[in-house]
Design an enzyme around this catalytic site. Structure first.
Site, PDB file in Angstrom:
ATOM      1  CB  SER A 176      -0.964   0.003   1.186  1.00  0.00           C
ATOM      2  OG  SER A 176      -0.259  -0.007   2.403  1.00  0.00           O
ATOM      3  NE  ARG A 227      -1.983   3.258   1.930  1.00  0.00           N
ATOM      4  CZ  ARG A 227      -2.909   3.312   2.879  1.00  0.00           C
ATOM      5  NH1 ARG A 227      -3.291   4.471   3.363  1.00  0.00           N
ATOM      6  NH2 ARG A 227      -3.439   2.219   3.337  1.00  0.00           N
ATOM      7  CD  GLU A 246       4.492  -3.308 -14.794  1.00  0.00           C
ATOM      8  OE1 GLU A 246       4.371  -2.152 -15.245  1.00  0.00           O
ATOM      9  OE2 GLU A 246       3.571  -3.910 -14.235  1.00  0.00           O
TER      10      GLU A 246
END
Length: 188
Positions: free
Chosen positions: A112, A116, A137
């Protein structure tokens, strides 16, 4: 299928070499500085990015074709961090080498902290009996340059144990990405 808990991941890593090097806990700081965490979590393992990158560039104005990928579309780079151009991507590999047991399938999701910031980490599942370093990737979905860090957490691997062993594993069918050692480009 059931998801493996932290103690089951530790056991597979330590007794069967499923993850090497393996961090049995969660590392959140190094040399007194906060880092993006890596290591064993409640129901997964947070992998790290190695310091070798292939950054996509369109200086040759080629078409991105998975059947005929032009290696000149990348610039090789080594370092503790990597800058990804706006609306572009970079390939990297994990620091960890994986040996997936025949009755295990993994799903890998980006952390996250990167999500974000508009940095998406994409990794395909690690199939039963696949082994190697994982090619990662990183997509920069923003109109600004984005920075990723080597040696720190970048994605979480979730491990699922099958109720029965598969008939044909990735190794059995001679998967084309078996045993990859570095950042691996598309193959057909």
């Amino acid at each position: 299928m059931s998801i493996l808990a932290d103690h089951q991941i530790r056991e597979l890593a330590q007794k069967q070499g499923m993850i090497e090097p393996f961090e049995p806990g969660q590392v959140r700081e190094r040399d007194g500085k906060k880092i993006i965490s890596y290591g064993t979590s409640s129901y997964g393992y947070d992998i790290r990015c190695a310091p070798e990158f292939k950054v996509f560039t369109n200086i040759h104005s080629t078409v991105v074709d998975p059947k005929n990928f032009d290696e000149k579309s990348f610039v090789d780079f080594e370092g503790d961090s990597c800058i990804i151009p706006p609306n572009s991507f970079a390939l990297a590999r994990t620091m960890e080498f994986f040996r997936i047991p025949r009755n295990i399938l993994t799903v890998c999701l980006g952390k996250s902290t990167y999500a974000r910031c508009g940095i998406i980490v994409n990794v395909t599942p690690f199939e039963p009996e696949w082994e190697g370093y994982v090619t990662l990737e990183f997509s920069n979905t923003t109109p600004l340059p984005a920075k990723i860090y080597a040696g720190e957490g970048c994605a979480q691997v979730l491990f699922f144990k099958a109720d029965e062993v598969c008939t044909t594993s990735y190794k059995d069918r001679g998967g084309k990405y078996q045993g990859q050692t570095g950042v691996t480009l598309p193959k057909t």
